[in-house]
Structure formats: structure tokens, C-alpha cells
Design a protein around this motif. Structure first.
Motif, PDB file in Angstrom:
ATOM      1  N   UNK A  48      88.093 117.814  22.480  1.00  0.00           N
ATOM      2  CA  UNK A  48      87.939 116.362  22.641  1.00  0.00           C
ATOM      3  C   UNK A  48      86.466 115.953  22.537  1.00  0.00           C
ATOM      4  N   UNK A  49      85.589 116.744  23.178  1.00  0.00           N
ATOM      5  CA  UNK A  49      84.168 116.396  23.231  1.00  0.00           C
ATOM      6  C   UNK A  49      83.498 116.487  21.864  1.00  0.00           C
ATOM      7  N   UNK A  50      84.116 117.214  20.935  1.00  0.00           N
ATOM      8  CA  UNK A  50      83.543 117.375  19.605  1.00  0.00           C
ATOM      9  C   UNK A  50      84.113 116.395  18.583  1.00  0.00           C
ATOM     10  N   UNK A  51      84.806 115.359  19.032  1.00  0.00           N
ATOM     11  CA  UNK A  51      85.409 114.396  18.120  1.00  0.00           C
ATOM     12  C   UNK A  51      84.505 113.220  17.733  1.00  0.00           C
ATOM     13  N   UNK A  52      83.696 112.650  18.652  1.00  0.00           N
ATOM     14  CA  UNK A  52      83.013 111.382  18.342  1.00  0.00           C
ATOM     15  C   UNK A  52      81.957 111.486  17.247  1.00  0.00           C
ATOM     16  N   UNK A  53      81.947 110.472  16.378  1.00  0.00           N
ATOM     17  CA  UNK A  53      80.915 110.327  15.339  1.00  0.00           C
ATOM     18  C   UNK A  53      80.226 108.978  15.541  1.00  0.00           C
ATOM     19  N   UNK A  54      78.935 108.898  15.250  1.00  0.00           N
ATOM     20  CA  UNK A  54      78.240 107.599  15.337  1.00  0.00           C
ATOM     21  C   UNK A  54      76.872 107.637  14.683  1.00  0.00           C
ATOM     22  N   UNK A  55      75.910 108.278  15.348  1.00  0.00           N
ATOM     23  CA  UNK A  55      74.508 108.115  14.960  1.00  0.00           C
ATOM     24  C   UNK A  55      74.188 108.694  13.583  1.00  0.00           C
ATOM     25  N   UNK A  56      74.588 109.915  13.307  1.00  0.00           N
ATOM     26  CA  UNK A  56      74.262 110.536  12.023  1.00  0.00           C
ATOM     27  C   UNK A  56      74.953 109.791  10.876  1.00  0.00           C
ATOM     28  N   UNK A  57      76.212 109.385  11.111  1.00  0.00           N
ATOM     29  CA  UNK A  57      76.947 108.663  10.074  1.00  0.00           C
ATOM     30  C   UNK A  57      76.285 107.313   9.772  1.00  0.00           C
TER      31      UNK A  57
ATOM     32  N   UNK B 216      88.285 110.202  30.307  1.00  0.00           N
ATOM     33  CA  UNK B 216      89.579 110.202  30.993  1.00  0.00           C
ATOM     34  C   UNK B 216      90.096 111.593  31.349  1.00  0.00           C
ATOM     35  N   UNK B 217      89.637 112.625  30.640  1.00  0.00           N
ATOM     36  CA  UNK B 217      90.243 113.955  30.837  1.00  0.00           C
ATOM     37  C   UNK B 217      89.343 114.950  31.567  1.00  0.00           C
ATOM     38  N   UNK B 218      88.064 114.615  31.767  1.00  0.00           N
ATOM     39  CA  UNK B 218      87.144 115.607  32.335  1.00  0.00           C
ATOM     40  C   UNK B 218      87.563 116.056  33.730  1.00  0.00           C
TER      41      UNK B 218
ATOM     42  N   UNK C 246      74.398  90.153  25.436  1.00  0.00           N
ATOM     43  CA  UNK C 246      75.757  90.355  24.930  1.00  0.00           C
ATOM     44  C   UNK C 246      76.189  91.813  25.083  1.00  0.00           C
ATOM     45  N   UNK C 247      75.232  92.725  24.865  1.00  0.00           N
ATOM     46  CA  UNK C 247      75.549  94.147  25.005  1.00  0.00           C
ATOM     47  C   UNK C 247      75.974  94.488  26.420  1.00  0.00           C
ATOM     48  N   UNK C 248      75.194  94.012  27.402  1.00  0.00           N
ATOM     49  CA  UNK C 248      75.537  94.269  28.802  1.00  0.00           C
ATOM     50  C   UNK C 248      76.840  93.585  29.194  1.00  0.00           C
ATOM     51  N   UNK C 249      77.021  92.346  28.706  1.00  0.00           N
ATOM     52  CA  UNK C 249      78.231  91.597  29.036  1.00  0.00           C
ATOM     53  C   UNK C 249      79.483  92.247  28.467  1.00  0.00           C
ATOM     54  N   UNK C 250      79.411  92.631  27.201  1.00  0.00           N
ATOM     55  CA  UNK C 250      80.566  93.272  26.556  1.00  0.00           C
ATOM     56  C   UNK C 250      80.853  94.643  27.168  1.00  0.00           C
ATOM     57  N   UNK C 251      79.801  95.347  27.538  1.00  0.00           N
ATOM     58  CA  UNK C 251      79.992  96.648  28.185  1.00  0.00           C
ATOM     59  C   UNK C 251      80.745  96.483  29.494  1.00  0.00           C
ATOM     60  N   UNK C 252      80.323  95.513  30.296  1.00  0.00           N
ATOM     61  CA  UNK C 252      80.974  95.255  31.583  1.00  0.00           C
ATOM     62  C   UNK C 252      82.430  94.829  31.389  1.00  0.00           C
ATOM     63  N   UNK C 253      82.663  93.964  30.399  1.00  0.00           N
ATOM     64  CA  UNK C 253      84.013  93.469  30.136  1.00  0.00           C
ATOM     65  C   UNK C 253      84.954  94.598  29.737  1.00  0.00           C
ATOM     66  N   UNK C 254      84.488  95.462  28.844  1.00  0.00           N
ATOM     67  CA  UNK C 254      85.321  96.560  28.361  1.00  0.00           C
ATOM     68  C   UNK C 254      85.588  97.573  29.468  1.00  0.00           C
ATOM     69  N   UNK C 255      84.562  97.836  30.309  1.00  0.00           N
ATOM     70  CA  UNK C 255      84.740  98.781  31.422  1.00  0.00           C
ATOM     71  C   UNK C 255      85.773  98.263  32.429  1.00  0.00           C
ATOM     72  N   UNK C 256      85.846  96.945  32.611  1.00  0.00           N
ATOM     73  CA  UNK C 256      86.851  96.375  33.508  1.00  0.00           C
ATOM     74  C   UNK C 256      88.256  96.574  32.960  1.00  0.00           C
ATOM     75  N   UNK C 257      88.342  96.749  31.640  1.00  0.00           N
ATOM     76  CA  UNK C 257      89.638  97.003  30.993  1.00  0.00           C
ATOM     77  C   UNK C 257      90.003  98.484  31.057  1.00  0.00           C
ATOM     78  N   UNK C 258      89.116  99.292  31.667  1.00  0.00           N
ATOM     79  CA  UNK C 258      89.386 100.721  31.794  1.00  0.00           C
ATOM     80  C   UNK C 258      88.993 101.536  30.584  1.00  0.00           C
ATOM     81  N   UNK C 259      88.165 100.953  29.694  1.00  0.00           N
ATOM     82  CA  UNK C 259      87.733 101.642  28.483  1.00  0.00           C
ATOM     83  C   UNK C 259      86.246 101.984  28.582  1.00  0.00           C
ATOM     84  N   UNK C 260      85.757 102.954  27.801  1.00  0.00           N
ATOM     85  CA  UNK C 260      84.325 103.289  27.826  1.00  0.00           C
ATOM     86  C   UNK C 260      83.469 102.097  27.384  1.00  0.00           C
ATOM     87  N   UNK C 261      82.369 101.867  28.098  1.00  0.00           N
ATOM     88  CA  UNK C 261      81.496 100.737  27.796  1.00  0.00           C
ATOM     89  C   UNK C 261      80.919 100.758  26.396  1.00  0.00           C
TER      90      UNK C 261
END
Length: 398
Positions: free
Chosen positions: A341-350, A389-391, A11-26
């Protein structure tokens, strides 16, 4: 557990592929997979897998840090200098101040609880940022002005700074005192981690280049396994030395990889980096599915729009901290904007510490966890999207 692993990967690989086809980060698709499979939705993941999810997430983080260290050129990092130190703590400090000032007004919690919330929310996610910076270095995007090196170095130290502050504020909220000695552990843990990593890296380099290894034609795959095992020992050693010697195991891992990159022949270090890149394909799935599984939707609904507004207002404080850290540098406005922009994402520590105040029995625990979950759901995809998108438009390429 086998069924859970199959669902996680497929499911992880499938959803990643699906989202990337929509132009969004996997990462968005992988994270959504974790939310769907986790206890908050369909609860399809085995309890035994969830019980060790913290260790699995840490293993995935170690893999990408090793790849990052093997891609990091010290000569490029030396060009960065002072800003690399400032972005390690100034942006996080400004964000904590933002939560301390705004959370009591928006959420009705005490000033001390707001400061504790800030320490939970202030850490940038190396799992989102580091692989992207490593890829940029490989492709030569922004490397001429050492932008990805600056961000990667700062993001690694940022987490240590915030986690130490969290521990200190948690003790204060529970009735203890905020001790200056505990704050001094931040630079000490970084310095000790770097020294330990450099020593271990040099020992490994000598071992890999020894006649014993050369005569047996040890494959690079075996060297990867040895580096992984030693990295696990370094991170485990941090816990063993806790309370005795402040040392960051993750910083030690990066330093070890950097030394191996600098000492080993270029073709060997590049192959090792390539192999860790292949490992990251699977590790990324595990990391973000398990982070998504840690999300509790019920708590998230309780926080509401005020919490979302608070998160973005605090990010304005953080962005100002990044801009201040880069003031007087050689970076132009576009490059500074990319750093913000690069200093915005939160995930692992939270995901790792968001539930700790609740487990400690604090009255603000539910609210802190809710805001932590919302920060993951909002900033991780937005930050990843902005980086991807901006790099090319904001940074120069070699």
C-alpha cells in the motif's frame, strides 16, 4: 504574487480541514486546491509563482527529508538489511516492465515509448510517503519490525533509480543509445550522496557542539536555518557536478540529518525534528497546491478509461515486485501488505518530469503527460488513504 500566496495558503488550509472532516487524507483537499487555482481551471495563480514552482516544491521536499533523517534511527535501519536495497529498485523495475508490455496494447504506442512512459510513472512519491513514515516512527507504529524505516529508505532511492532510467530512455527514444554507463550512475549517485552527506553532517555536528556556538547560546531555530541552507547547497551541488560526478543531493540531505541525529544529544535532535515538523505544515501546502496546479485537465480527458486501467494494471506488477523484495524476511503477511500500500502513491516526480517528453517534441508526449496526470489524481489520494487507514490494523504499535 501576494494575492496568489494568500489564496494558496488560505484555500489550501481550508480544503485540507474540510476533507479531513470527511475522514479522508488532507492531501486530497490540498491537491484539489492546486487544480482549482491552476491554469486548467480558474487560473488564479501568478505566472511568476508558477515559474518558480519547481524550486518551491523542491524546498518543501527538502524540509520533510530533513525531518525524516532526524527521525531515522540507524540501529533500526540496520535491522532491515537486504530488503531495503531490493525495494529501492525491484518494484519500480516491475512497474516499468508492466507499462512496456501493456501500454502498446491499451494505448497504441510503440514499445520504446511505453518503456519511457514506465520510467515517468514508476517513481513513488516521497512527499506522500515520507511524512507519513516519519509520523509513524514518532508514534511507534510498526517500528518494532522497522517497517516505516524500510519504506522510507526504499522510497528515497526509488526516485533516483527511476529518474536516471528516465534520462537514459529519453535519450534512446530521441535517437540516442541506451548506455550502460548511465545506468551505473544509479548506485554511484546513492553512494556518493551518502558519503557527502555523512561528511557534511559530521562537520555540522562539530560546529553545533563547538565552544563558539555554545558560548553564544545559539538557538535551535538558527540551527534549523543553517541546516536548511546547507541542504540547499547540497541539492544545488548535484546540478553543478552533473556530468562530472554522479551524486544525489537528496540522499546527501537525508544522510546529513541522520548523522546529526546520531551525534547530537537526543533532546537537541528531537527539538530540531519538531521544528522541521512545524515548517512542514506550511511546506506541505505549497508542495501539493503547486503539484495540483501543474495538472492539465485537458490532456487528462484525452487519455480516458484505458489509461486508468493501465495505471492500475501496472500497479499490480509493482505490488508483485514489493512482495518479491520482501520474500524471506521476518515481516508477516499484514506488514507486507502495508508495504505494498505504501508503495502506491505517485505525485512529485510525475509532476516534475511528466511534461518533459512533450517538451522534447516526442509524438507520444501528450499521452505520457496525460497518463502521468491521471496517476497523480488516482494513486496519490488512494495511496495516502490506504496508509492512513490501515497502519494501525496491519502494524503493531509500541
Amino acid at each position: 504574487m501576494l494575492l496568489s500566496l494568500a489564496l494558496l495558503l488560505l484555500m489550501g488550509l481550508g480544503m485540507k480541514s474540510l476533507v479531513e472532516k470527511m475522514g479522508l487524507p488532507g492531501i486530497i483537499g490540498i491537491f484539489a486546491t492546486g487544480v482549482l487555482l491552476g491554469p486548467s481551471c480558474f487560473n488564479l495563480l501568478d505566472d511568476h509563482l508558477l515559474a518558480i514552482s519547481g524550486e518551491l516544491r523542491q524546498m518543501a521536499l527538502i524540509i520533510i527529508l530533513l525531518k525524516a533523517g532526524l527521525s531515522l534511527d540507524l540501529s533500526d535501519l540496520k535491522k532491515v538489511g537486504r530488503p531495503a536495497i531490493f525495494v529501492s529498485f525491484v518494484p519500480a523495475s516491475f512497474e516499468i516492465i508492466g507499462y512496456t508490455l501493456l501500454a502498446p496494447m491499451l494505448l497504441g504506442i510503440s514499445r520504446v515509448d511505453a518503456a519511457l512512459m514506465g520510467t515517468v510513472l514508476a517513481a513513488v512519491s516521497p512527499a506522500v510517503v515520507v511524512p507519513r513514515m516519519a509520523k509513524m516512527m514518532e508514534e511507534g507504529v510498526g517500528t518494532e519490525r522497522s517497517v516505516p524505516q524500510l519504506i522510507m529508505a526504499g522510497a528515497s532511492c526509488d526516485d533516483i533509480f527511476v529518474i536516471v532510467l528516465f534520462t537514459s530512455f529519453l535519450g534512446m527514444v530521441k535517437g540516442g543509445d541506451l548506455k550502460l554507463a548511465s545506468l551505473m550512475n544509479v548506485p554511484l549517485s546513492v553512494i556518493c550522496g551518502m558519503i557527502l552527506g555523512e561528511i557534511v553532517g559530521y562537520v555540522l555536528y562539530r560546529f553545533f557542539e563547538s565552544a563558539f556556538v555554545r558560548e553564544r547560546h545559539v538557538r535551535n531555530s538558527v540551527k534549523v536555518l543553517v541546516m536548511l541552507a546547507v541542504s540547499f547547497l547540497l541539492v544545488a551541488g548535484e546540478e553543478l557536478l552533473k556530468g562530472k560526478v554522479p551524486v544525489s543531493g537528496l540522499i546527501a540531505v537525508v544522510a546529513m540529518a541522520v548523522v546529526i541525529h546520531e551525534k547530537m544529544p537526543e533532546n537537541v535532535s528531537s527539538r530540531l525534528s519538531e521544528k522541521f515538523g512545524k515548517l512542514w505544515i506550511g511546506a506541505e501546502i505549497f508542495l501539493f497546491v503547486l503539484v495540483g496546479a501543474a495538472v492539465d485537465i485537458h490532456y487528462t480527458m484525452e487519455a480516458g478509461g484505458a489509461a486508468v486501467a493501465l495505471i492500475f494494471m501496472a500497479l499490480i506488477f509493482r505490488s508483485f515486485g514489493v512482495a518479491l523484495s520482501l520474500a524471506g524476511t521476518h515481516l508477516n503477511l499484514k506488514e507486507r501488505l502495508f508495504c505494498i500500500f505504501a508503495y502506491l502513491p505517485k505525485a512529485t516526480v510525475q509532476a516534475a518530469i511528466g511534461s518533459v517528453p512533450l517538451q522534447a517534441g516526442l509524438s507520444s508526449g501528450n499521452m505520457i503527460l496525460s497518463v502521468a496526470v491521471l496517476s497523480i489524481l488516482t494513486t496519490a489520494p488512494i495511496g495516502a488513504l490506504l496508509i492512513d487507514r490501515t497502519q494501525k490494523s496491519l502494524l503493531s504499535s509500541k
